[in-house]
Enzyme design. Structure first.
Site, PDB file in Angstrom:
ATOM      1  N   ILE A   1       1.020  -1.117  -0.113  1.00 42.81           N
ATOM      2  CA  ILE A   1       0.027   0.150   0.082  1.00 42.81           C
ATOM      3  C   ILE A   1       0.885   1.277   0.024  1.00 42.81           C
ATOM      4  O   ILE A   1       0.630   2.114  -0.864  1.00 42.81           O
ATOM      5  CB  ILE A   1      -0.931   0.043   1.100  1.00 42.81           C
ATOM      6  CG1 ILE A   1      -1.957  -1.250   1.188  1.00 42.81           C
ATOM      7  CG2 ILE A   1      -1.806   1.203   1.401  1.00 42.81           C
ATOM      8  CD1 ILE A   1      -2.838  -1.580   2.111  1.00 42.81           C
TER       9      ILE A   1
ATOM     10  N   ASP B   1      10.783   2.530   6.358  1.00 39.25           N
ATOM     11  CA  ASP B   1      10.422   1.214   6.576  1.00 39.25           C
ATOM     12  C   ASP B   1      11.181   0.461   7.285  1.00 39.25           C
ATOM     13  O   ASP B   1      12.565   0.811   7.255  1.00 39.25           O
ATOM     14  CB  ASP B   1      10.292   0.583   5.046  1.00 39.25           C
ATOM     15  CG  ASP B   1       9.404  -0.753   5.134  1.00 39.25           C
ATOM     16  OD1 ASP B   1       8.354  -0.737   4.679  1.00 39.25           O
ATOM     17  OD2 ASP B   1       9.898  -1.814   5.752  1.00 39.25           O
TER      18      ASP B   1
ATOM     19  N   ASP C   1      -9.260   4.647   9.845  1.00 38.13           N
ATOM     20  CA  ASP C   1     -10.322   3.691   9.309  1.00 38.13           C
ATOM     21  C   ASP C   1     -10.223   2.546  10.267  1.00 38.13           C
ATOM     22  O   ASP C   1     -11.338   1.698  10.068  1.00 38.13           O
ATOM     23  CB  ASP C   1      -9.725   3.217   8.059  1.00 38.13           C
ATOM     24  CG  ASP C   1     -10.791   2.292   7.104  1.00 38.13           C
ATOM     25  OD1 ASP C   1     -12.053   2.623   7.296  1.00 38.13           O
ATOM     26  OD2 ASP C   1     -10.264   1.374   6.491  1.00 38.13           O
TER      27      ASP C   1
ATOM     28  N   GLY D   1     -11.408   0.561   4.451  1.00 36.69           N
ATOM     29  CA  GLY D   1     -10.441   1.047   3.491  1.00 36.69           C
ATOM     30  C   GLY D   1     -10.189   0.069   1.963  1.00 36.69           C
ATOM     31  O   GLY D   1      -9.945   0.486   1.029  1.00 36.69           O
ATOM     32  N   GLY D   2     -10.569  -1.292   2.396  1.00 38.71           N
ATOM     33  CA  GLY D   2     -10.269  -2.156   1.449  1.00 38.71           C
ATOM     34  C   GLY D   2     -11.469  -2.590   0.785  1.00 38.71           C
ATOM     35  O   GLY D   2     -11.389  -3.516  -0.079  1.00 38.71           O
TER      36      GLY D   2
ATOM     37  N   HIS E   1     -13.783   0.848   9.059  1.00 36.24           N
ATOM     38  CA  HIS E   1     -12.717  -0.315   8.504  1.00 36.24           C
ATOM     39  C   HIS E   1     -13.188  -0.973   6.958  1.00 36.24           C
ATOM     40  O   HIS E   1     -13.467  -2.014   6.873  1.00 36.24           O
ATOM     41  CB  HIS E   1     -12.552  -1.553   9.320  1.00 36.24           C
ATOM     42  CG  HIS E   1     -11.273  -2.287   9.112  1.00 36.24           C
ATOM     43  ND1 HIS E   1     -10.814  -3.049  10.316  1.00 36.24           N
ATOM     44  CD2 HIS E   1     -10.597  -2.517   8.286  1.00 36.24           C
ATOM     45  CE1 HIS E   1      -9.852  -3.638   9.733  1.00 36.24           C
ATOM     46  NE2 HIS E   1      -9.579  -3.371   8.256  1.00 36.24           N
TER      47      HIS E   1
ATOM     48  N   GLU F   1     -13.038  -2.683  17.613  1.00 40.14           N
ATOM     49  CA  GLU F   1     -13.846  -2.452  16.705  1.00 40.14           C
ATOM     50  C   GLU F   1     -15.182  -3.324  16.845  1.00 40.14           C
ATOM     51  O   GLU F   1     -14.971  -4.342  17.282  1.00 40.14           O
ATOM     52  CB  GLU F   1     -13.106  -2.844  15.194  1.00 40.14           C
ATOM     53  CG  GLU F   1     -12.238  -1.955  14.898  1.00 40.14           C
ATOM     54  CD  GLU F   1     -11.621  -2.310  13.364  1.00 40.14           C
ATOM     55  OE1 GLU F   1     -11.999  -3.111  12.730  1.00 40.14           O
ATOM     56  OE2 GLU F   1     -10.506  -1.707  13.037  1.00 40.14           O
TER      57      GLU F   1
HETATM   58  N1  NAD Z   1      -8.190  -0.405   5.912  1.00 39.05           N
HETATM   59  C1  NAD Z   1      -8.394  -1.559   5.325  1.00 39.05           C
HETATM   60  O1  NAD Z   1      -9.279  -1.996   5.054  1.00 39.05           O
HETATM   61  C2  NAD Z   1      -7.047  -2.331   5.021  1.00 39.05           C
HETATM   62  C3  NAD Z   1      -7.112  -3.048   3.987  1.00 39.05           C
HETATM   63  C4  NAD Z   1      -6.003  -3.723   3.352  1.00 39.05           C
HETATM   64  C5  NAD Z   1      -4.817  -3.661   4.341  1.00 39.05           C
HETATM   65  N2  NAD Z   1      -4.857  -2.914   5.451  1.00 39.05           N
HETATM   66  C6  NAD Z   1      -3.696  -2.881   6.347  1.00 39.05           C
HETATM   67  O2  NAD Z   1      -2.637  -1.949   5.812  1.00 39.05           O
HETATM   68  C7  NAD Z   1      -1.532  -2.385   6.271  1.00 39.05           C
HETATM   69  C8  NAD Z   1      -0.365  -2.381   5.149  1.00 39.05           C
HETATM   70  O3  NAD Z   1      -0.564  -3.227   4.187  1.00 39.05           O
HETATM   71  P1  NAD Z   1       0.369  -3.735   2.923  1.00 39.05           P
HETATM   72  O4  NAD Z   1      -0.485  -4.866   2.255  1.00 39.05           O
HETATM   73  O5  NAD Z   1       0.945  -2.685   2.363  1.00 39.05           O
HETATM   74  O6  NAD Z   1       1.336  -4.698   4.056  1.00 39.05           O
HETATM   75  P2  NAD Z   1       2.775  -5.047   3.463  1.00 39.05           P
HETATM   76  O7  NAD Z   1       3.252  -6.059   4.291  1.00 39.05           O
HETATM   77  O8  NAD Z   1       2.845  -5.084   2.031  1.00 39.05           O
HETATM   78  O9  NAD Z   1       3.444  -3.857   4.057  1.00 39.05           O
HETATM   79  C9  NAD Z   1       3.854  -3.411   5.305  1.00 39.05           C
HETATM   80  C10 NAD Z   1       5.408  -2.902   5.346  1.00 39.05           C
HETATM   81  O10 NAD Z   1       5.283  -2.313   6.880  1.00 39.05           O
HETATM   82  C11 NAD Z   1       6.686  -2.403   7.118  1.00 39.05           C
HETATM   83  N3  NAD Z   1       6.756  -2.452   8.701  1.00 39.05           N
HETATM   84  C12 NAD Z   1       6.365  -3.151   9.508  1.00 39.05           C
HETATM   85  N4  NAD Z   1       6.541  -2.448  10.705  1.00 39.05           N
HETATM   86  C13 NAD Z   1       7.197  -1.470  10.584  1.00 39.05           C
HETATM   87  C14 NAD Z   1       7.593  -0.291  11.445  1.00 39.05           C
HETATM   88  N5  NAD Z   1       7.518  -0.620  12.807  1.00 39.05           N
HETATM   89  N6  NAD Z   1       8.264   0.846  11.011  1.00 39.05           N
HETATM   90  C15 NAD Z   1       8.378   0.830   9.566  1.00 39.05           C
HETATM   91  N7  NAD Z   1       7.909  -0.048   8.739  1.00 39.05           N
HETATM   92  C16 NAD Z   1       7.373  -1.103   9.146  1.00 39.05           C
HETATM   93  C17 NAD Z   1       7.178  -3.748   6.577  1.00 39.05           C
HETATM   94  O11 NAD Z   1       8.445  -3.983   6.384  1.00 39.05           O
HETATM   95  C18 NAD Z   1       6.324  -3.554   5.231  1.00 39.05           C
HETATM   96  O12 NAD Z   1       7.241  -3.292   4.395  1.00 39.05           O
HETATM   97  C19 NAD Z   1      -1.323  -3.445   6.897  1.00 39.05           C
HETATM   98  O13 NAD Z   1      -1.451  -3.402   8.225  1.00 39.05           O
HETATM   99  C20 NAD Z   1      -2.947  -4.295   6.449  1.00 39.05           C
HETATM  100  O14 NAD Z   1      -3.285  -4.971   7.249  1.00 39.05           O
HETATM  101  C21 NAD Z   1      -5.901  -2.222   5.637  1.00 39.05           C
END
Ligand code: NAD
Length: 644
Positions: free
Chosen positions: A397, A416, A499, A529-530, A527, A504
């Site tokens: 994301i 990251d 979100d 977002g997706g 919640h 929740e």
């Molecule tokens: N709101 C929604 O409906 C919704 C939908 C999809 C995903 N999400 C959430 O969005 C987030 C990101 O999703 P994604 O697909 O990009 O995940 P992803 O695993 O591809 O990316 C997460 C990134 O965060 C980094 N990371 C982890 N801990 C960290 C920290 N303490 N400091 C810095 N970087 C850190 C990881 O190295 C990784 O690169 C997830 O938590 C996912 O659950 C929410």
């Protein structure tokens, strides 16, 4: 030479040499009724073509249901067709393209057993012979009607002496053939069943690949949704190691219709349920299921899995897999897949939308207008162009948001935990603190690991610029809510989009309780977002894609519990898939067996994780049946599968 089928017990059933196969033509050998196709050709250019074609079909149905005699239905149809000898080449050409899929892929069966295969049809030799001989059937083994042509070549009738022009004709032909052995009939029509009814066949297989006639199916000894199923049932070599119609797919919780369609197109037997099933219901439903598709509410527990003896794979049509006992799946050799990135774009779009709404203060303005207040002013309203966007977490994301934000003219900074390549002009920060101090807008996109609890708390808000916009669309526990409330109340954060929340509501009937309620310029969303139609459709096609690659090819790429292997497509070989507990020496044992039987290995792939090992071996097609038994017998084998 046909390949041997090592997975079958050859002592069961009669040897193929003593069995005769009687096969119907229309809607069995081909997908269509040939006289309907002839009508489409012969009536071209006639203004009443559609009406006449409908009449022809109605007569076919009346003949099939016994309302009129077969002879009468044939006479009436030929009269309406106005067909000519010159139409026949086009008919044959069309029918060539309409040979049933499972007949095409099992052409070797037709060639190798040509001596024992007869086509017995109420259709016409003139078009049947060229079609069936193209797949190896002998012309002299075709029993069908023949046309009578007029002086100028028009089709004026049929040979009335031919028994196949009348009811009961098929049985009469077969009686005259005087076959000495077992006789199996494969067809889609009632006249095919009648052969068995008149005592001239041992078994009648209702062929349902093209049409399914309930009255015929009801009379069948066995239903054959494809020729593969017939061959499998008779322990004969075939194009598919396991007929796809035997693979049962159970889809729960209203998974997207695109998934249902993909599995059905594959020829699988699909059952769908709108809701989730509880543990006991699932135990009952899962016994003969090979592929299970669920969303977040169905709990796939160890107890359920103990009853899932045919289960090969589970697809979670969502992001999370907490509802599935992954360890138990792994121990049973069941590969689990999910759809981790299908909603990435949806989250990115919501983030962009919220950033713009917040930086313009649109939410309080809109709320005020609903109260009748007109407050036109540019104060504290900004463009996003040129602003510094700080992304915490640069995964799927984060990176996609980076690209879209740059397109809007924002300056992107990211931090990251892992060293990541910057996309476009994005700038990498060395620490979280550095990023927090630089950004005008901060958006969180880290994963939800436990250590990220309260990643952003009082200290982190203190490091941010005054007047920052803050977004969390990742996971609720990552932000310390009292600290955020404090930052908003003190004017540090002037706009926030949330979100996700530490607690929740579990259902839409539960109240949302949170200290952020009522704060100004704060966008709260449940919640979602997706949650878009597009994301649902993406999930609906992504997950079946993974499951089909695993079932058809053995690939486990993207599995959440299996060692990941992306395999080349299977060509000209048999693929042996061996899943075993990860103990030393299994590969050596397998290769000892291959060496003992002088098996030519085309390719071999191995990958392990802590619990299991997955070995794929592509071998030349000819090998002794015992090889498979010995491979299955290796200690610690969990599952064995054969693909070709
Ligand atoms: N709101 C929604 O409906 C919704 C939908 C999809 C995903 N999400 C959430 O969005 C987030 C990101 O999703 P994604 O697909 O990009 O995940 P992803 O695993 O591809 O990316 C997460 C990134 O965060 C980094 N990371 C982890 N801990 C960290 C920290 N303490 N400091 C810095 N970087 C850190 C990881 O190295 C990784 O690169 C997830 O938590 C996912 O659950 C929410």
């Amino acid at each position: 030479m046909l390949t041997k089928d090592p997975s079958v017990d050859r002592t069961a059933g009669l040897p193929a040499e003593q069995t005769y196969y009687i096969i119907d033509f229309d809607s069995t050998f081909t997908k269509v009724e040939a006289l309907d196709v002839l009508g489409e050709i012969s009536l071209i250019g006639r203004p009443d073509r559609d009406d006449v074609l409908a009449q022809i079909q109605a007569i076919t149905d009346r003949g099939m249901s016994g309302e009129i005699s077969f002879t009468e239905s044939l006479e009436l149809r030929l009269k309406l067709l106005h067909a000519h000898r010159d139409h026949l080449p086009a008919l044959v050409e069309t029918l060539m393209g309409k040979i049933s899929d499972s007949f095409q892929r099992n052409a070797p069966f037709l060639t190798e057993h040509a001596e024992h295969i007869y086509i017995v049809s109420n259709g016409f030799r003139e078009f049947i012979v060229p079609i069936v001989t193209s797949l190896g059937v002998r012309a002299e083994h075709v029993f069908a009607n023949t046309f009578v042509f007029g002086e100028t070549g028009e089709i004026i009738g049929f040979d009335p002496e031919n028994p196949l022009s009348a009811n009961g004709g098929k049985s009469q032909v077969i009686r005259q053939l005087n076959l000495d052995g077992e006789v199996y009939v494969i067809g889609d029509g009632y006249t095919d069943y009648e052969i068995k009814a008149s005592g001239l066949a041992n078994r009648f297989y209702a062929f349902t690949e093209n049409v399914m006639r309930p009255r015929v199916v009801e009379k069948a000894d066995h239903i054959a949704p494809s020729l593969d199923e017939f061959l499998y049932h008779n322990h004969l070599s075939r194009s598919q190691s396991y007929p796809k119609s035997r693979i049962k797919v159970l889809l729960l919780e209203n998974v997207h219709p695109v998934a249902v369609q993909l599995f059905e197109e594959e020829g699988f037997n699909v059952e769908i349920h709108k809701g989730a099933l509880d543990e006991d219901e699932l135990i009952e439903a899962i016994r003969d299921v090979s592929i299970l598709g669920i969303r977040s509410k169905t709990m796939v527990t160890r107890r359920v899995l103990e009853h899932a003896n045919k289960l090969m794979t589970v697809g979670a049509f969502c992001i999370g897999t907490n509802q599935i006992d992954l360890d138990a799946c792994t121990e049973k050799g069941i590969a689990v897949f999910n759809a981790p990135y299908s909603n990435t774009r949806s989250v990115v779009e919501l983030a962009i939308g919220e950033i713009i709404m917040l930086i313009r203060g649109i939410v309080p303005k809109s709320n005020a207008m609903h109260q009748g207040v007109w407050d036109k002013s540019a104060k504290n309203s900004f463009e996003v162009r040129g602003k510094k966007l700080g992304l915490v977490g640069y995964g799927n994301i984060g990176t996609q948001l980076s690209v879209v934000a740059e397109a809007l003219g924002m300056e992107v900074y990211f931090y990251d935990a892992v060293d990541k390549l910057a996309l476009g002009n994005a700038r990498k920060c060395k620490s979280l603190d550095e990023l927090l101090a630089i950004a005008d807008i901060i958006s969180l996109h880290t994963d939800g690991r436990k250590e990220n609890k309260n990643l952003i708390s009082y200290r982190e808000f203190a490091l941010m610029k005054t007047g920052v916009i803050f977004l969390n669309l990742s996971r609720g526990h990552i932000v310390d809510i009292p600290a955020l409330v404090d930052a908003i109340e003190r004017g540090k954060v002037v706009g926030a989009g949330l979100d996700v929340f530490p607690q929740e509501p579990k259902t839409n009937n539960e109240e949302f309780v949170n200290a952020l309620r009522g704060l100004p310029n704060v966008i709260l969303s449940p919640h979602v977002g997706g949650s878009t139609e597009e994301a649902q459709a993406n999930i609906g096609s992504f997950v079946p894609g993974k499951l089909l690659e695993y079932i058809n090819n053995g690939s486990t790429y993207g599995s959440v519990n299996f060692p990941e292997l992306q395999l080349p497509l299977l060509k000209g070989a048999h693929r042996l898939l061996h899943i075993h507990a990860n103990v030393p020496g299994i590969l050596a044992k397998m290769n000892t067996i291959f060496a003992k039987y002088h098996i030519n290995i085309h390719g071999q792939y191995l990958k392990t994780n802590e619990q299991i090992g997955y070995v794929i071996t592509d071998v030349a097609k000819e090998y002794a049946d015992d090889v498979v038994q010995e491979l299955k017998g290796i200690d610690n084998t969990i599952k064995f599968r054969l693909l070709y």
